[in-house]
Scaffold this active site. Structure first.
Site, PDB file in Angstrom:
ATOM      1  N   CYS B 114       0.804  -1.227   0.000  1.00 31.37           N
ATOM      2  CA  CYS B 114       0.000   0.000   0.000  1.00 31.37           C
ATOM      3  C   CYS B 114       0.840   1.282   0.000  1.00 31.37           C
ATOM      4  O   CYS B 114       0.378   2.326  -0.458  1.00 31.37           O
ATOM      5  CB  CYS B 114      -0.906   0.004   1.220  1.00 31.37           C
ATOM      6  N   HIS B 267      -4.272   6.163   0.309  1.00 33.54           N
ATOM      7  CA  HIS B 267      -4.368   4.809  -0.233  1.00 33.54           C
ATOM      8  C   HIS B 267      -5.824   4.346  -0.060  1.00 33.54           C
ATOM      9  O   HIS B 267      -6.400   4.469   1.009  1.00 33.54           O
ATOM     10  CB  HIS B 267      -3.413   3.881   0.510  1.00 33.54           C
ATOM     11  N   ASN B 297      -9.398  -2.383  -3.879  1.00 30.45           N
ATOM     12  CA  ASN B 297      -8.102  -1.999  -3.328  1.00 30.45           C
ATOM     13  C   ASN B 297      -7.030  -2.652  -4.183  1.00 30.45           C
ATOM     14  O   ASN B 297      -6.797  -3.853  -4.070  1.00 30.45           O
ATOM     15  CB  ASN B 297      -8.032  -2.466  -1.865  1.00 30.45           C
TER      16      ASN B 297
END
Lengths: 73, 345
Positions: B114, B267, B297
């Site tokens: 991430c 993020h 994601n």
């Protein structure tokens, strides 16, 4: 509010895992509420181990007490 | 010379995993409930024979097709992935060959999730502003789906596969320039969080696990030791601690206030966490991007995908300041402020 039940309907000895809306996202919601309303970050692993509503309340009380103590030091 | 982002393109695999399919598998969640809980309606997933490097190559090809730059001018390739083709050789070396980049080009892999895009910008800025490179290709490419058990609702609903290719170039900025195109960096690492987002078996610490059968956790999620495990609660707690502190440290380092920032891109971990962080930091909704509904994601590609779309739609304009914060697996985090100026030298 997190458990989507009416105010005053929960008992301390109630098993949260049996409640209709209890799932992994509910853990996040409890963490978020503790952060937003009580300004504490509670231990997520300890929260995950809580079985009853009373366990959660005790964890919130302990986390708040720890935070108050740290601020005094 | 200063480093500046000149172009971003991204590539998503063709196969869509929609909430309807997940709801059919996980009977007690409707498609709407999944969207409500995660902010994701659909996510792109690779087929069995597709790798992160394939997505990365596609994203780079899009960049070259857009005429952002010529492949002959790339002098450094940074490849960020946690799903390499092989333990060795370096996936970036093979990508250099597949793209036909010059053999005078430097290339390396780095293993971050991430936080990877922001770290990659830091590395690119370092290379460019020490005169080691002029045209850096930063590729973020990930296929977490290959690690995920098909019956693990906790992660299958959230993660999507994808890659982004970002061109970072050396530019002259005049004395009248207000600030650097890529600003100061804040970094953070806390390995105590390693166990909270991990694929326990398959690396060299434990290559195999005999009798590794899938087990079901208390929330009904199924996984084996060779599958991705995420402790959502711990990750959430970590984010609540680390992100506000990183934002404060960054603003202090750059002598800015939150009001000086035009757009804030965190993020894209999950919508619930983003909404909570936005409120905690008192960021106005209009300045805060939540844009994961159709991609999920995508780990290190969430930020470049958002930046690319925001620039294309006009939400992010030249001259604006945009703060980006990557945080998660590791634990690892990083943040910087960009003075947006797309376009090539």
């Amino acid at each position: 509010m997190v458990l989507e039940m009416g105010t005053g309907t929960l008992r301390e000895d109630q098993n949260v895992r049996n409640l209709e809306h209890w799932d992994s996202l509910k853990l996040l919601e409890v963490l978020a509420l503790a952060d937003e309303l009580l300004h504490v970050q509670i231990d997520a692993d300890r929260l995950a181990k809580c079985v009853t509503v009373g366990d959660i309340l005790k964890l919130l009380e302990e986390s708040t007490a720890t935070k108050d103590l740290q601020q005094q030091v | 010379m200063k480093a500046s982002i000149a172009a971003i393109e991204y590539s998503l695999p063709e196969t869509l995993l929609k909430n309807e399919e997940l709801a059919a598998r996980f009977g007690d969640w409707t498609p709407e409930k999944i969207t409500d809980k995660t902010g994701v309606t659909e996510r792109h997933i690779v087929k069995g024979d597709e790798c992160a490097s394939d997505l990365g190559v596609q994203a780079c090809q899009k960049l070259f097709d857009s005429r952002a730059c010529r492949r002959e001018n790339i002098d450094f390739l940074l490849f960020c992935t946690q799903s390499p083709d092989y333990f060795l050789p370096t996936t970036a070396c093979m990508v250099q060959d597949r793209l036909g980049l010059p053999t005078t080009c430097g290339a390396l892999d780095f293993n971050l999730g991430c936080s990877g895009f922001v770290y990659g910008l830091g590395l690119a800025k370092g290379l460019i502003e020490t005169d080691q490179a002029k045209n850096v290709l930063l590729v973020t490419a990930e296929t977490y789906s290959k690690f995920i058990h098909e019956n693990d609702r906790s992660v299958r609903t959230i993660f999507g596969d994808g890659a982004a290719a970002t061109l970072i170039q050396a530019v002259h900025i005049g004395d009248e320039a207000l600030d650097e195109p890529i600003g100061a960096f804040i970094y953070g690492t806390d390995g105590r969080g390693a166990k909270n987002l991990i694929v326990p078996v398959g690396g060299l610490r434990q290559r195999t696990c005999s009798g590794d059968e899938a087990h079901v956790d208390e929330f009904g999620n199924e996984r084996a030791s060779s599958n991705l495990y995420m402790n959502g609660g711990e990750i959430f707690s970590f984010s609540l601690r680390a992100v506000p502190e990183a934002v404060d440290r960054l603003l202090e380092a750059m002598r800015l206030h939150l009001e000086d920032i035009d757009l804030i891109v965190f993020h894209q971990a999950n919508r619930y966490m983003l909404d909570h962080l936005r409120k905690k930091l008192k960021i106005p909704e209009g300045k805060f991007v939540v844009a994961m509904e159709h991609v999920g994601n995508t780990v290190s590609s969430t930020i470049p995908i958002v930046l690319s779309d925001a620039a294309a739609s006009g939400r992010l304009k030249d001259g604006q300041r945009v703060m980006i914060v990557g945080f998660g697996v590791g634990y690892s985090w990083a943040a910087t402020v960009l003075r947006w100026r797309m376009g090539c030298s």
